[in-house]
Design a protein around this motif. Structure first.
Motif, mmCIF file in Angstrom:
data_model
loop_
_atom_site.group_PDB
_atom_site.id
_atom_site.type_symbol
_atom_site.label_atom_id
_atom_site.label_comp_id
_atom_site.label_asym_id
_atom_site.label_seq_id
_atom_site.Cartn_x
_atom_site.Cartn_y
_atom_site.Cartn_z
ATOM 1 N N MET A 1 0.838 -1.207 0.000
ATOM 2 C CA MET A 1 0.000 0.000 0.000
ATOM 3 C C MET A 1 0.870 1.252 0.000
ATOM 4 S SD MET A 1 -2.349 2.213 1.883
ATOM 5 C CE MET A 1 -2.005 1.690 3.565
ATOM 6 N N CYS A 3 1.376 5.564 0.531
ATOM 7 C CA CYS A 3 0.997 6.613 1.445
ATOM 8 C C CYS A 3 0.404 7.785 0.701
ATOM 9 C CB CYS A 3 2.219 7.059 2.240
ATOM 10 S SG CYS A 3 2.762 5.737 3.312
ATOM 11 N N MET A 4 -0.426 8.470 1.397
ATOM 12 C CA MET A 4 -1.251 9.440 0.737
ATOM 13 C C MET A 4 -1.053 10.836 1.296
ATOM 14 S SD MET A 4 -5.298 9.428 0.338
ATOM 15 C CE MET A 4 -5.210 7.793 0.985
ATOM 16 N N PHE A 9 -5.800 12.752 -1.402
ATOM 17 C CA PHE A 9 -7.096 12.346 -0.855
ATOM 18 C C PHE A 9 -8.220 13.045 -1.597
ATOM 19 C CE2 PHE A 9 -10.750 12.489 1.842
ATOM 20 C CZ PHE A 9 -10.719 11.370 2.634
ATOM 21 N N VAL A 52 -7.677 3.857 -9.150
ATOM 22 C CA VAL A 52 -7.344 5.038 -8.348
ATOM 23 C C VAL A 52 -7.971 4.945 -6.966
ATOM 24 C CG1 VAL A 52 -7.576 7.549 -8.189
ATOM 25 C CG2 VAL A 52 -7.101 6.485 -10.400
ATOM 26 N N ASP A 55 -6.212 2.074 -4.991
ATOM 27 C CA ASP A 55 -4.846 2.423 -4.569
ATOM 28 C C ASP A 55 -4.852 3.248 -3.288
ATOM 29 O OD1 ASP A 55 -3.665 1.085 -6.606
ATOM 30 O OD2 ASP A 55 -3.204 2.857 -7.820
ATOM 31 N N CYS A 56 -5.896 4.030 -3.118
ATOM 32 C CA CYS A 56 -5.990 4.885 -1.928
ATOM 33 C C CYS A 56 -6.861 4.273 -0.846
ATOM 34 C CB CYS A 56 -6.530 6.243 -2.327
ATOM 35 S SG CYS A 56 -5.399 7.135 -3.380
ATOM 36 N N ASN A 57 -7.188 3.016 -1.005
ATOM 37 C CA ASN A 57 -7.964 2.307 0.020
ATOM 38 C C ASN A 57 -9.346 2.871 0.282
ATOM 39 O OD1 ASN A 57 -5.010 1.436 0.904
ATOM 40 N ND2 ASN A 57 -6.520 -0.015 1.619
ATOM 41 N N PHE A 58 -9.922 3.429 -0.737
ATOM 42 C CA PHE A 58 -11.297 3.882 -0.590
ATOM 43 C C PHE A 58 -12.275 2.775 -0.960
ATOM 44 C CE2 PHE A 58 -9.197 8.069 -1.385
ATOM 45 C CZ PHE A 58 -9.359 8.522 -0.086
#
Lengths: 106, 106
Positions: A1, A3-4, A9, A52, A55-58
């Motif tokens: 994973m 980092c954001m 975000f 997308v 990748d951001c864990n949404f």
DNA sequence: ACATCATATGAAATGTATGTCATATGAGAA
DNA sequence: TTCTCATATGACATACATTTCATATGATGT
């Protein structure tokens, strides 16, 4: 994973296609082709944007045979949409709210 | 005042300069030149972005003589930043969080 | 193995927001 | 009024994400 950043975000949600995907997944988990149908968008477009979001864990994904099912990270997204909703309704009192368009003059 | 789409909401925050302005205003209300100093950005850049934030009611302005003071709409922004924070920390556990950069590999 | 369905990915073109630079406006002081 | 400080705005160039189209990969069935 990965980092954001804060910026990233918001970028993720600053896109009509991804917002449509999110709203579709609020209703129910779906595989890719069902998402496409539900929001009336092309498969490759949807896949690119699912990536997308993922990748951001949404969203999370789970393969089941030929299909890949996506579901929302409701912990983050539900309260966030609530805040957006509240802001829009508080500061746009004449119910001209549109979820997928830019500014609309009074 | 204008009406806002969900997409627009997120677009406003999907920008490094505007996020820096927001963070600066979380600390304290400021006039334009103080914001410029505090985030080390040019005046016209800051003004353009203040306008975007203001048009969407994320900040309010008040002129006092030569100066224009800006302050945050904390009702919307504080809980929103909290959610972002929580998401970032939950899904990026190795404290490589950066507020103003893009993805950083583990 | 091959065909078909489902999804993912690569690359290139396009559209659009952003920053930059120049300039305008607004307010107070002299 | 004129000068200076403070802020806002206009227009243009650029950089970047998004879409599109083509193709690859993955899974199942025959």
């Amino acid at each position: 994973m990965k980092c954001m950043s804060y910026e990233k975000f918001f970028e993720v949600f600053a896109n009509e296609t991804r917002l449509k995907i999110v709203e579709s997944l609020v209703e129910s988990n779906k595989n890719v082709s069902d998402i496409c149908k539900s929001i009336n968008e092309e498969q490759s477009k949807v896949s690119h944007n699912l990536k997308v979001l993922h990748d951001c864990n949404f969203i999370t994904k789970e393969r089941n045979g030929k299909h890949v099912f996506y579901s929302l990270n409701k912990t983050t997204i539900k309260p966030m949409l609530k805040i957006v909703d509240k802001h829009v309704h508080t500061f746009c009192k004449d119910n001209c709210v549109k979820k997928h368009e830019n500014y609309i003059p009074r």
